[in-house]
Design a protein around this motif. Structure first.
Motif, PDB file in Angstrom:
ATOM      1  N   GLY A 148       0.787  -1.222   0.000  1.00  9.90           N
ATOM      2  CA  GLY A 148       0.000   0.000   0.000  1.00  9.90           C
ATOM      3  C   GLY A 148       0.821   1.275   0.000  1.00  9.90           C
ATOM      4  O   GLY A 148       0.247   2.376   0.000  1.00  9.90           O
ATOM      5  N   THR A 149       2.144   1.173  -0.005  1.00 15.26           N
ATOM      6  CA  THR A 149       2.990   2.360  -0.081  1.00 15.26           C
ATOM      7  C   THR A 149       2.773   3.076  -1.403  1.00 15.26           C
ATOM      8  O   THR A 149       2.740   2.447  -2.476  1.00 15.26           O
ATOM      9  CB  THR A 149       4.478   1.971   0.056  1.00 15.26           C
ATOM     10  N   VAL A 150       2.620   4.400  -1.354  1.00 11.88           N
ATOM     11  CA  VAL A 150       2.455   5.212  -2.550  1.00 11.88           C
ATOM     12  C   VAL A 150       3.809   5.808  -2.919  1.00 11.88           C
ATOM     13  O   VAL A 150       4.475   6.442  -2.091  1.00 11.88           O
ATOM     14  CB  VAL A 150       1.423   6.338  -2.329  1.00 11.88           C
ATOM     15  N   TRP A 151       4.217   5.585  -4.171  1.00  9.03           N
ATOM     16  CA  TRP A 151       5.464   6.141  -4.689  1.00  9.03           C
ATOM     17  C   TRP A 151       5.141   7.266  -5.660  1.00  9.03           C
ATOM     18  O   TRP A 151       4.385   7.071  -6.615  1.00  9.03           O
ATOM     19  CB  TRP A 151       6.267   5.063  -5.417  1.00  9.03           C
TER      20      TRP A 151
ATOM     21  N   LEU B 237       5.481   7.367   0.375  1.00 15.08           N
ATOM     22  CA  LEU B 237       4.486   7.629   1.413  1.00 15.08           C
ATOM     23  C   LEU B 237       3.966   6.295   1.932  1.00 15.08           C
ATOM     24  O   LEU B 237       3.185   5.614   1.261  1.00 15.08           O
ATOM     25  CB  LEU B 237       3.336   8.475   0.865  1.00 15.08           C
ATOM     26  N   ALA B 238       4.416   5.915   3.126  1.00 15.78           N
ATOM     27  CA  ALA B 238       4.001   4.647   3.720  1.00 15.78           C
ATOM     28  C   ALA B 238       2.552   4.741   4.188  1.00 15.78           C
ATOM     29  O   ALA B 238       2.049   5.839   4.489  1.00 15.78           O
ATOM     30  CB  ALA B 238       4.919   4.293   4.894  1.00 15.78           C
ATOM     31  N   PRO B 239       1.852   3.617   4.263  1.00 19.07           N
ATOM     32  CA  PRO B 239       0.463   3.644   4.733  1.00 19.07           C
ATOM     33  C   PRO B 239       0.351   4.286   6.114  1.00 19.07           C
ATOM     34  O   PRO B 239       1.087   3.933   7.045  1.00 19.07           O
ATOM     35  CB  PRO B 239       0.088   2.152   4.775  1.00 19.07           C
ATOM     36  N   GLY B 240      -0.527   5.262   6.246  1.00 19.94           N
ATOM     37  CA  GLY B 240      -0.750   5.935   7.519  1.00 19.94           C
ATOM     38  C   GLY B 240       0.238   7.033   7.846  1.00 19.94           C
ATOM     39  O   GLY B 240       0.069   7.718   8.860  1.00 19.94           O
ATOM     40  N   ALA B 241       1.278   7.244   7.004  1.00 19.77           N
ATOM     41  CA  ALA B 241       2.274   8.274   7.293  1.00 19.77           C
ATOM     42  C   ALA B 241       1.708   9.663   7.036  1.00 19.77           C
ATOM     43  O   ALA B 241       0.802   9.851   6.211  1.00 19.77           O
ATOM     44  CB  ALA B 241       3.523   8.048   6.447  1.00 19.77           C
ATOM     45  N   ASP B 242       2.266  10.660   7.718  1.00 19.01           N
ATOM     46  CA  ASP B 242       1.803  12.032   7.590  1.00 19.01           C
ATOM     47  C   ASP B 242       2.506  12.794   6.468  1.00 19.01           C
ATOM     48  O   ASP B 242       2.005  13.828   6.016  1.00 19.01           O
ATOM     49  CB  ASP B 242       2.016  12.796   8.906  1.00 19.01           C
ATOM     50  N   GLU B 243       3.682  12.332   6.052  1.00 22.00           N
ATOM     51  CA  GLU B 243       4.389  12.991   4.967  1.00 22.00           C
ATOM     52  C   GLU B 243       5.290  11.976   4.270  1.00 22.00           C
ATOM     53  O   GLU B 243       5.721  10.983   4.869  1.00 22.00           O
ATOM     54  CB  GLU B 243       5.205  14.187   5.460  1.00 22.00           C
ATOM     55  N   PRO B 244       5.600  12.211   2.987  1.00 24.18           N
ATOM     56  CA  PRO B 244       6.447  11.277   2.251  1.00 24.18           C
ATOM     57  C   PRO B 244       7.922  11.507   2.533  1.00 24.18           C
ATOM     58  O   PRO B 244       8.338  12.580   3.000  1.00 24.18           O
ATOM     59  CB  PRO B 244       6.118  11.603   0.790  1.00 24.18           C
ATOM     60  N   VAL B 245       8.723  10.470   2.254  1.00 26.42           N
ATOM     61  CA  VAL B 245      10.170  10.509   2.441  1.00 26.42           C
ATOM     62  C   VAL B 245      10.834  10.598   1.063  1.00 26.42           C
ATOM     63  O   VAL B 245      10.437   9.908   0.125  1.00 26.42           O
ATOM     64  CB  VAL B 245      10.658   9.253   3.185  1.00 26.42           C
ATOM     65  N   LEU B 246      11.857  11.452   0.965  1.00 30.56           N
ATOM     66  CA  LEU B 246      12.516  11.718  -0.312  1.00 30.56           C
ATOM     67  C   LEU B 246      13.693  10.777  -0.540  1.00 30.56           C
ATOM     68  O   LEU B 246      14.521  10.564   0.344  1.00 30.56           O
ATOM     69  CB  LEU B 246      13.002  13.168  -0.345  1.00 30.56           C
TER      70      LEU B 246
END
Length: 370
Positions: A115-118, A137-146
């Motif tokens: 379910g991670t959004v890339w 953007l991992a499931p349930g995360a508040d912000e994406p990682v670069l």
């Protein structure tokens, strides 16, 4: 990609097509151009829902989820549009996730098995970026990682992202003459580090005659990509068509470079840059930008039946030389005569001058708008 204050690819394509059409009647009678044979008019997609949020006018990526859709704009100047938007099944915005820093040019989306959004921050109209990036953007995360990456050869403009069976990203360049290139990371992506990419193959797109706003130019570039939920098919899209490839063993690169695509026409979409599979895998879903369309035009998600089974419509595309966008029928040598040969030489020179004129006009407009 669309950037205010800069001549975009779409505008360059429209300007070049118009000017080439004006010049064609004067300098190209040395050959007779006939469109490829068509089996019939391509059917338009079936509307699913309309995106009415004013922040979503430059849609460049989309994935389907169990609850609806995730979409992104391309590199928008408006801060409110620089978000990862989650929509319900009626295309209404449920929530929007901001980036911790400003992305450069977000062009596509992919969704991992967990379910991670890339988010593919890989657009580069000017071919000037030292690095490209993926936001995770991992499931349930508040912000994406670069995660930053760099090409091994030169900068490329790219608008399509795929994930293989192990969720390894595969970047597909936009191309321009029917050939696109594939790149993949050489190591696991690490936040705060720059991962080198490796060239892993190239794909020559089949020739079609599908109607689209950019004529033959729109049929020779890749603007989006998608993986089926079971990962046994992938699709590349142009402004005109979708090309589906079987992935029986999970090897996406081999499927693209050695497989035989099945073609679904996507006729006359305003500026189609997004594609995804429905959650049941039975349909292809697309959506177009609406920023340059008549007032009141809203992005509309369209549904097309996904293809099934092998097709003889096109051969393997990994190493085949690009085909011409139209079938060219030369004039027979014995019907020309000496004066005709002289005329043909002049016409050929005129064609070259016309192409140089098109390039000069596009370069001038690009510089002027910047």
């Amino acid at each position: 990609m669309r950037v205010r204050g800069r001549l975009t690819w779409g505008r360059r394509a429209r300007a070049g097509t118009a000017l080439a059409a004006l010049l064609a009647g004067v300098v190209t009678p040395a050959v007779v151009l006939t469109p490829p044979a068509a089996a019939g008019a391509a059917a338009a997609g079936t509307p699913v829902c309309q995106v009415r949020d004013n922040r979503l006018r430059e849609l460049s990526g989309m994935v389907a989820t169990d609850d609806g859709y995730v979409v992104i704009n391309d590199g928008a100047d408006d801060e409110a549009r620089r978000r990862i938007f989650f929509l319900d099944k009626r295309c209404a915005v449920l929530r929007a996730v901001a980036y911790p820093s400003r992305p450069r040019d977000t062009e596509d989306l992919a969704i991992g098995r967990d379910g991670t959004v890339w988010v593919a921050d890989i657009g580069d109209n000017d071919h000037s970026r030292a690095t490209i990036a993926l936001w995770r953007l991992a499931p349930g995360a508040d912000e994406p990682v670069l995660h930053r990456m760099t090409y091994p050869d030169r900068p490329h403009d790219a608008e399509a992202l795929l994930l293989d069976a192990s969720d390894r990203p595969v970047v597909v360049t936009k191309g321009g003459s029917g050939t696109v290139f594939l790149y993949a990371p050489t190591a696991a992506l690490t936040p705060g580090a720059t991962t080198p990419l490796a060239s892993v193959g190239q794909v020559t797109l089949p020739t079609t005659g599908t109607s689209n706003p950019f004529s033959f130019l729109g049929r020779g570039v890749i603007t989006g990509a998608a993986s089926a939920p079971d990962r046994r098919r992938v699709a590349l899209r142009s402004y005109a068509d979708a090309f589906e490839y079987d992935v029986p063993d999970g090897d996406v690169v081999r499927a693209l470079t050695a497989g035989t695509p099945r073609i679904t026409p996507l006729p006359d979409e305003p500026q189609g840059e997004s594609i995804t599979y429905s959650r049941d895998g039975r349909s292809l879903l697309t959506v177009s930008e609406s920023a340059d369309q008549p007032p009141g035009t809203r992005p509309t998600i369209l549904r097309y039946p996904a293809t099934d089974g092998p097709s003889a419509a096109a051969g393997p595309t990994g190493s085949v030389a690009p085909e011409l966008p139209t079938q060219v029928r030369p004039i027979a040598e014995d019907t020309i005569g000496p004066s005709g040969r002289t005329w043909l030489l002049a016409a050929g020179a005129g064609t070259l001058l016309a192409l140089l004129a098109v390039a000069g006009v596009l370069r001038w407009r690009h510089t002027a708008r910047r």
